[in-house]
Design an enzyme around this catalytic site. Structure first.
Site, PDB file in Angstrom:
ATOM      1  N   HIS A  32       0.692  -1.498  -0.348  1.00 46.45           N
ATOM      2  CA  HIS A  32       0.297   0.121  -0.190  1.00 46.45           C
ATOM      3  C   HIS A  32       1.184   1.522   0.217  1.00 46.45           C
ATOM      4  O   HIS A  32       0.627   2.077  -0.689  1.00 46.45           O
ATOM      5  CB  HIS A  32      -0.882   0.214   0.968  1.00 46.45           C
ATOM      6  CG  HIS A  32      -1.954  -0.747   0.768  1.00 46.45           C
ATOM      7  ND1 HIS A  32      -3.355  -0.395   1.413  1.00 46.45           N
ATOM      8  CD2 HIS A  32      -1.921  -2.331   0.643  1.00 46.45           C
ATOM      9  CE1 HIS A  32      -4.329  -1.298   0.714  1.00 46.45           C
ATOM     10  NE2 HIS A  32      -3.563  -2.554   0.348  1.00 46.45           N
ATOM     11  N   ASP A  33       2.086   1.013   0.872  1.00 47.08           N
ATOM     12  CA  ASP A  33       2.599   2.505   0.185  1.00 47.08           C
ATOM     13  C   ASP A  33       3.799   2.780  -0.967  1.00 47.08           C
ATOM     14  O   ASP A  33       3.478   4.048  -1.806  1.00 47.08           O
ATOM     15  CB  ASP A  33       4.175   1.879   1.714  1.00 47.08           C
ATOM     16  CG  ASP A  33       5.353   3.282   1.549  1.00 47.08           C
ATOM     17  OD1 ASP A  33       4.706   4.631   1.447  1.00 47.08           O
ATOM     18  OD2 ASP A  33       6.416   3.157   1.688  1.00 47.08           O
ATOM     19  N   SER A  42       5.070   6.920   2.950  1.00 46.30           N
ATOM     20  CA  SER A  42       3.968   7.979   3.190  1.00 46.30           C
ATOM     21  C   SER A  42       2.496   7.120   4.219  1.00 46.30           C
ATOM     22  O   SER A  42       2.342   8.417   5.534  1.00 46.30           O
ATOM     23  CB  SER A  42       3.443   8.584   2.575  1.00 46.30           C
ATOM     24  OG  SER A  42       3.810   7.932   1.055  1.00 46.30           O
ATOM     25  N   HIS A 130      -2.076 -12.646  -1.505  1.00 47.00           N
ATOM     26  CA  HIS A 130      -3.100 -12.255  -0.743  1.00 47.00           C
ATOM     27  C   HIS A 130      -3.518 -13.677  -0.011  1.00 47.00           C
ATOM     28  O   HIS A 130      -4.487 -14.066   0.878  1.00 47.00           O
ATOM     29  CB  HIS A 130      -4.220 -12.598  -1.672  1.00 47.00           C
ATOM     30  CG  HIS A 130      -4.953 -11.518  -2.309  1.00 47.00           C
ATOM     31  ND1 HIS A 130      -5.691 -10.881  -2.917  1.00 47.00           N
ATOM     32  CD2 HIS A 130      -3.968 -10.284  -1.247  1.00 47.00           C
ATOM     33  CE1 HIS A 130      -5.617  -9.698  -3.119  1.00 47.00           C
ATOM     34  NE2 HIS A 130      -4.800  -9.131  -2.373  1.00 47.00           N
TER      35      HIS A 130
END
Length: 262
Positions: A32-33, A42, A130
């Site tokens: 996700h970063d 962030s 996943h």
């Protein structure tokens, strides 16, 4: 650099001893970063009264976790080598250690990639992550109860699997209920994900969509059969992903506290 990697690995091990599922959280944190604005750390920044941070957006909250491991490692490093190791590096190191602890081949994580941006094959390869971790029911519940105007349940979802999911995720479920993304081996980074997708037991719509394209469906079948092939390619794809949008020189900063901007 060796000291920093050792410190991060130590904190990841400590976190793993308390909660085996945290390794999946750290891997997800790295994804996700990198895929929002590039690998800049962030995703670790806290929200302020005037700004909602990435970590608190609906896509990330409450699913992202492992922040405390990054915090602990950063505090130790700042005490010994202040202002040297960036928060983005911390996230990448933690993801690397999580992969290792989940049983994947990490030899290729030391290699460098020149190109940026995942190919279609690399997207299929990275989707294999996943196979570990958990998901909140709210992330897929529409597939069970409100798929579209003509059918309530996603016809692409195995009926028996859908019944199992409904037992864990009632229609009026809240944001706290979770299920493993791979029920058979939720703590092992293996090719169970591809076997699930092939059997129409992919948890997310994006997982099952891989079967709707001939090229991606062939890759799903290939990785379901040849785990060693996927492991090597997954390590390489992780390295390539870690180079997306990296900030260097004056474009970035080494934050003393990963939760706030200097």
């Amino acid at each position: 650099m060796l000291v920093s990697r050792t410190v991060v690995k130590c904190e990841v091990i400590k976190g793993f001893m308390k909660d085996r599922g945290v390794v999946a959280g750290l891997l997800r944190l790295h994804f996700h970063d990198c895929f929002v604005r590039g690998c800049d750390g962030s995703v670790l920044i806290d929200s302020t009264p005037s700004n909602m941070a990435e970590r608190d957006s609906p896509a990330n909250n409450p699913s992202l976790r492992g922040f405390e491991i990054i915090d602990n490692a950063k505090a130790r490093l700042e005490a010994t080598c202040k202002g040297v190791i960036s928060c983005a590096d911390m996230v990448a190191f933690a993801a690397r250690d999580s992969i290792q602890m989940s049983g994947a081949d990490v030899n290729k994580l030391t290699q460098m990639f020149a190109n940026k941006g995942p190919t279609q094959e690399e997207m299929v390869i990275l989707s294999g992550a996943h196979t570990i971790g958990r998901s909140h029911c709210t992330s897929f519940i529409s597939r069970l109860y409100s798929y579209n105007l003509t059918t309530t349940q996603d016809p692409a979802l195995d009926a028996n699997y859908a019944t199992q999911l409904k037992q864990h995720c009632p229609q009026d479920t809240g944001a706290t209920l979770v299920v493993p993304m791979d029920p058979i081996s939720p703590y092992v980074l293996d090719t169970g994900y591809y076997m699930d997708v092939r059997s129409h037991r992919g948890l997310f719509t994006s997982d099952q969509t891989l079967l709707t394209n001939l090229a991606t469906a062939n890759l799903v079948n290939q990785y379901a059969m040849y785990s060693y092939l996927w492991r090597n390619k997954f390590a390489a794809a992780m390295v390539k992903m870690g180079k997306i949008g990296v900030l260097t020189g004056n474009d970035g900063e080494v934050r003393a506290n990963c939760r706030v901007i200097n």
